[in-house]
Enzyme design. Structure first.
Site, PDB file in Angstrom:
ATOM      1  N   GLY A  14       0.813  -1.221   0.000  1.00 41.56           N
ATOM      2  CA  GLY A  14       0.000   0.000   0.000  1.00 41.56           C
ATOM      3  C   GLY A  14       0.836   1.257   0.000  1.00 41.56           C
ATOM      4  O   GLY A  14       2.071   1.221  -0.080  1.00 41.56           O
ATOM      5  N   ASP A  42       0.752  -8.955   2.726  1.00 46.62           N
ATOM      6  CA  ASP A  42      -0.404  -8.257   2.141  1.00 46.62           C
ATOM      7  C   ASP A  42      -1.410  -9.331   1.740  1.00 46.62           C
ATOM      8  O   ASP A  42      -1.187 -10.533   2.001  1.00 46.62           O
ATOM      9  CB  ASP A  42       0.033  -7.341   0.971  1.00 46.62           C
ATOM     10  CG  ASP A  42      -0.890  -6.116   0.857  1.00 46.62           C
ATOM     11  OD1 ASP A  42      -2.094  -6.322   0.620  1.00 46.62           O
ATOM     12  OD2 ASP A  42      -0.404  -4.984   1.017  1.00 46.62           O
ATOM     13  N   ARG A  98     -12.568   8.075  11.376  1.00 46.51           N
ATOM     14  CA  ARG A  98     -11.744   6.857  11.358  1.00 46.51           C
ATOM     15  C   ARG A  98     -12.486   5.666  11.971  1.00 46.51           C
ATOM     16  O   ARG A  98     -12.284   4.533  11.569  1.00 46.51           O
ATOM     17  CB  ARG A  98     -10.425   7.097  12.081  1.00 46.51           C
ATOM     18  CG  ARG A  98      -9.548   8.135  11.390  1.00 46.51           C
ATOM     19  CD  ARG A  98      -8.214   8.259  12.056  1.00 46.51           C
ATOM     20  NE  ARG A  98      -7.435   9.389  11.536  1.00 46.51           N
ATOM     21  CZ  ARG A  98      -7.450  10.611  12.056  1.00 46.51           C
ATOM     22  NH1 ARG A  98      -8.185  10.886  13.117  1.00 46.51           N
ATOM     23  NH2 ARG A  98      -6.714  11.575  11.536  1.00 46.51           N
ATOM     24  N   VAL A 129      -0.831   0.948  12.968  1.00 46.70           N
ATOM     25  CA  VAL A 129      -1.025   2.188  12.209  1.00 46.70           C
ATOM     26  C   VAL A 129      -2.427   2.198  11.583  1.00 46.70           C
ATOM     27  O   VAL A 129      -3.087   3.237  11.520  1.00 46.70           O
ATOM     28  CB  VAL A 129       0.060   2.308  11.111  1.00 46.70           C
ATOM     29  CG1 VAL A 129      -0.196   3.504  10.206  1.00 46.70           C
ATOM     30  CG2 VAL A 129       1.455   2.394  11.738  1.00 46.70           C
ATOM     31  N   ASP A 159       0.246  12.692  15.071  1.00 44.82           N
ATOM     32  CA  ASP A 159      -0.453  13.783  15.771  1.00 44.82           C
ATOM     33  C   ASP A 159       0.555  14.610  16.585  1.00 44.82           C
ATOM     34  O   ASP A 159       0.497  15.842  16.608  1.00 44.82           O
ATOM     35  CB  ASP A 159      -1.530  13.190  16.697  1.00 44.82           C
ATOM     36  CG  ASP A 159      -2.374  12.167  15.960  1.00 44.82           C
ATOM     37  OD1 ASP A 159      -3.224  12.566  15.156  1.00 44.82           O
ATOM     38  OD2 ASP A 159      -2.155  10.948  16.170  1.00 44.82           O
ATOM     39  N   HIS A 187      -6.451   8.371  18.466  1.00 40.76           N
ATOM     40  CA  HIS A 187      -6.070   8.931  17.157  1.00 40.76           C
ATOM     41  C   HIS A 187      -7.365   9.177  16.387  1.00 40.76           C
ATOM     42  O   HIS A 187      -7.775   8.378  15.535  1.00 40.76           O
ATOM     43  CB  HIS A 187      -5.160   7.964  16.404  1.00 40.76           C
ATOM     44  CG  HIS A 187      -4.821   8.446  15.017  1.00 40.76           C
ATOM     45  ND1 HIS A 187      -4.112   9.593  14.777  1.00 40.76           N
ATOM     46  CD2 HIS A 187      -5.123   7.944  13.794  1.00 40.76           C
ATOM     47  CE1 HIS A 187      -3.977   9.767  13.479  1.00 40.76           C
ATOM     48  NE2 HIS A 187      -4.590   8.779  12.853  1.00 40.76           N
TER      49      HIS A 187
HETATM   50  N1  LIG Z   1      -2.396   5.996  12.752  1.00 43.81           N
HETATM   51  C1  LIG Z   1      -2.131   6.947  11.873  1.00 43.81           C
HETATM   52  O1  LIG Z   1      -1.635   8.033  12.235  1.00 43.81           O
HETATM   53  C2  LIG Z   1      -2.433   6.762  10.417  1.00 43.81           C
HETATM   54  C3  LIG Z   1      -3.117   5.658   9.975  1.00 43.81           C
HETATM   55  N2  LIG Z   1      -3.414   5.478   8.644  1.00 43.81           N
HETATM   56  C4  LIG Z   1      -4.125   4.244   8.270  1.00 43.81           C
HETATM   57  O2  LIG Z   1      -3.200   3.302   7.731  1.00 43.81           O
HETATM   58  C5  LIG Z   1      -3.911   2.346   6.940  1.00 43.81           C
HETATM   59  C6  LIG Z   1      -3.198   2.095   5.618  1.00 43.81           C
HETATM   60  O3  LIG Z   1      -3.195   3.272   4.843  1.00 43.81           O
HETATM   61  P1  LIG Z   1      -2.630   3.279   3.340  1.00 43.81           P
HETATM   62  O4  LIG Z   1      -1.312   2.640   3.239  1.00 43.81           O
HETATM   63  O5  LIG Z   1      -2.777   4.669   2.867  1.00 43.81           O
HETATM   64  O6  LIG Z   1      -3.728   2.380   2.605  1.00 43.81           O
HETATM   65  P2  LIG Z   1      -3.602   1.571   1.223  1.00 43.81           P
HETATM   66  O7  LIG Z   1      -4.990   1.205   0.835  1.00 43.81           O
HETATM   67  O8  LIG Z   1      -2.731   2.304   0.269  1.00 43.81           O
HETATM   68  O9  LIG Z   1      -2.805   0.264   1.659  1.00 43.81           O
HETATM   69  C7  LIG Z   1      -3.353  -0.671   2.517  1.00 43.81           C
HETATM   70  C8  LIG Z   1      -2.733  -2.007   2.172  1.00 43.81           C
HETATM   71  O10 LIG Z   1      -3.178  -2.938   3.150  1.00 43.81           O
HETATM   72  C9  LIG Z   1      -3.449  -4.139   2.476  1.00 43.81           C
HETATM   73  N3  LIG Z   1      -4.292  -5.008   3.299  1.00 43.81           N
HETATM   74  C10 LIG Z   1      -5.638  -5.009   3.411  1.00 43.81           C
HETATM   75  N4  LIG Z   1      -6.044  -6.006   4.212  1.00 43.81           N
HETATM   76  C11 LIG Z   1      -4.930  -6.644   4.627  1.00 43.81           C
HETATM   77  C12 LIG Z   1      -4.700  -7.759   5.455  1.00 43.81           C
HETATM   78  N5  LIG Z   1      -5.695  -8.446   6.020  1.00 43.81           N
HETATM   79  N6  LIG Z   1      -3.421  -8.150   5.642  1.00 43.81           N
HETATM   80  C13 LIG Z   1      -2.396  -7.483   5.082  1.00 43.81           C
HETATM   81  N7  LIG Z   1      -2.560  -6.427   4.278  1.00 43.81           N
HETATM   82  C14 LIG Z   1      -3.814  -6.012   4.052  1.00 43.81           C
HETATM   83  C15 LIG Z   1      -4.052  -3.703   1.156  1.00 43.81           C
HETATM   84  O11 LIG Z   1      -4.049  -4.732   0.189  1.00 43.81           O
HETATM   85  C16 LIG Z   1      -3.152  -2.532   0.800  1.00 43.81           C
HETATM   86  O12 LIG Z   1      -2.001  -2.974   0.080  1.00 43.81           O
HETATM   87  C17 LIG Z   1      -5.322   2.917   6.791  1.00 43.81           C
HETATM   88  O13 LIG Z   1      -6.190   2.280   7.722  1.00 43.81           O
HETATM   89  C18 LIG Z   1      -5.147   4.377   7.157  1.00 43.81           C
HETATM   90  O14 LIG Z   1      -6.340   4.965   7.629  1.00 43.81           O
HETATM   91  C19 LIG Z   1      -3.032   6.391   7.717  1.00 43.81           C
HETATM   92  C20 LIG Z   1      -2.347   7.521   8.102  1.00 43.81           C
HETATM   93  C21 LIG Z   1      -2.005   7.796   9.478  1.00 43.81           C
HETATM   94  O1  LIG Z   2      -6.952  10.792   8.608  1.00 46.97           O
HETATM   95  C1  LIG Z   2      -6.822   9.635   8.138  1.00 46.97           C
HETATM   96  O2  LIG Z   2      -7.756   8.899   7.822  1.00 46.97           O
HETATM   97  C2  LIG Z   2      -5.415   9.123   8.014  1.00 46.97           C
HETATM   98  C3  LIG Z   2      -4.807   9.367   9.326  1.00 46.97           C
HETATM   99  O3  LIG Z   2      -5.034   8.652  10.275  1.00 46.97           O
HETATM  100  C4  LIG Z   2      -4.095  10.630   9.509  1.00 46.97           C
HETATM  101  O4  LIG Z   2      -3.663  11.266   8.546  1.00 46.97           O
HETATM  102  O5  LIG Z   2      -3.955  11.018  10.669  1.00 46.97           O
END
Ligand SMILES: NC(=O)C1=CN([C@@H]2O[C@H](COP(=O)(O)OP(=O)(O)OC[C@H]3O[C@@H](n4cnc5c(N)ncnc54)[C@H](O)[C@@H]3O)[C@@H](O)[C@H]2O)C=CC1
Ligand SMILES: O=C([O-])CC(=O)C(=O)O
Length: 326
Positions: A14, A42, A98, A129, A159, A187
């Site tokens: 991802g 993945d 979220r 994450v 954050d 978060h």
């Molecule tokens: N805690 C934080 O501060 C933040 C959290 N996030 C979260 O991180 C997560 C990922 O975001 P992105 O990389 O942008 O999404 P993305 O959609 O680009 O990538 C997610 C990846 O996870 C894979 N995936 C789905 N189910 C899976 C499973 N059961 N096992 C392994 N892999 C699996 C998908 O195939 C994809 O490759 C989202 O939930 C997003 O909201 C994003 C930004 C900040």
């Molecule tokens: O806002 C979202 O969905 C992604 C995230 O967690 C962030 O950027 O803090």
């Protein structure tokens, strides 16, 4: 040279994965004397894309990269893992909170918690994450009963870093002038970025700004930053999220700088009156590969109300996934 450690990254195909893996392999996370074996997990339809990521990792010829395992099987993905970054989950789109992802993502973390329990190192350090990160971390932890609950954390570092930059820019100071920032709670939009204990050039941050700016600008800007990025970019934060994950793991493994602390979603021991067992963000210091909650900060009524509101949201999220919490 140290023996290699195994680092599992889920969602490795991802957008966060793409911003994260190359930095882990370069040594930015665990230090430039620590070889790593990457376990990239993945889902099955993402295996072709993941193979492309593996090829690019190979093409970097990273001196510290001692091996790569690509898999769609959590039991292989977490085998003997020393560190795990659980990124794989659906991201939100415009207009969503979220916690709207809870239904789609929660099951992922119960499966992965069980795989960690059955296959990972007993000392594994886990960072969640994928959103909603705190409650997903709780699900993972509760499904891995043989591992110390303190080994499961949720990412609040993005954050924390956002809050540092907002106050630095307001006071026309470099981010390096900002110390001891604290973001409490979840978060989510209820998180509480607290300027009462943070200093900028040695001066207490909340005293350096107007209360109105603090309440009406600073707090909402930090709380809503993720949504603002989605609106601007059409996709959620990726490079800044990956950077925060590196920061979180590096400080946990190698220690927080002298005189400073960081915000981490950790297993609550009841500190500051927060319900035991929630994964709640506290100010933490890290040393020797372990974290401890900074104790003894004075909490006024303004802060107490906000800390309780975000705690309340976490208890509601926990209750909503009760069937996934053994
Ligand atoms: N805690 C934080 O501060 C933040 C959290 N996030 C979260 O991180 C997560 C990922 O975001 P992105 O990389 O942008 O999404 P993305 O959609 O680009 O990538 C997610 C990846 O996870 C894979 N995936 C789905 N189910 C899976 C499973 N059961 N096992 C392994 N892999 C699996 C998908 O195939 C994809 O490759 C989202 O939930 C997003 O909201 C994003 C930004 C900040
Ligand atoms: O806002 C979202 O969905 C992604 C995230 O967690 C962030 O950027 O803090």
């Amino acid at each position: 040279m140290k023996a290699p450690v195994r680092v599992t990254v889920t969602g490795a195909a991802g957008q966060i994965g793409y911003a994260l893996l190359f930095r882990i392999a370069s040594g930015a996370m665990l230090g430039d004397d620590q070889p790593v074996i990457l376990h990239l997990l993945d889902i099955t339809p993402a295996m072709d894309a993941l193979e492309g990521v593996r090829m690019e990792l190979d093409d970097c010829a990273f001196p510290l990269l001692a091996g790569i395992v690509c898999t769609d099987d959590p039991n292989v993905g977490f085998k003997d893992a020393d560190y795990a970054l659980l990124v794989g989950a659906r991201p939100r789109g415009p207009g969503m909170e979220r916690k709207d992802l809870l239904e789609a993502n929660a099951a992922i973390f119960s499966v992965q918690g069980k795989a960690i329990n059955d296959h990972a190192s007993r000392d594994i350090r886990v960072l969640v994450v994928g959103n909603p990160a705190n409650t997903n971390a709780l699900i993972t932890q509760r499904n891995a009963p043989d591992i110390d609950p303190r080994n499961f954390t949720a990412m609040m570092r993005l954050d924390h870093n956002r809050a540092k930059t907002q106050i630095a820019q307001k006071l026309d100071a470099p981010v390096t002038a900002v110390s001891t920032m604290t973001v409490w709670g979840n978060h989510s939009a209820t998180q509480y970025p607290d300027l009462h204990h943070s200093t900028v050039n040695g001066k207490v941050a909340v005293d350096a700004v107007e209360q109105q700016w603090y309440e009406d600008e600073f707090i909402p800007t930090v709380q809503q930053r993720g949504a603002a990025i989605i609106k601007a970019r059409g996709a959620s934060s990726a490079a800044s999220a990956a950077n925060a994950a590196i920061d979180h793991m590096r400080d946990w493994a190698l220690g927080t700088p002298e005189g400073d602390w960081v915000s981490m979603g950790v297993y609550s021991d009841g500190s500051y009156g927060i319900a035991e067992g929630l994964i709640y963000s506290f100010p933490c210091r890290c040393s020797g590969g372990d974290w401890s909650i900074v104790q003894g900060l004075e909490i006024n009524d303004f802060s107490r109300g906000r800390m309780q509101a975000t705690e309340q949201e976490l208890t509601e999220e926990r209750d909503a996934v009760a069937d996934l919490l053994p």
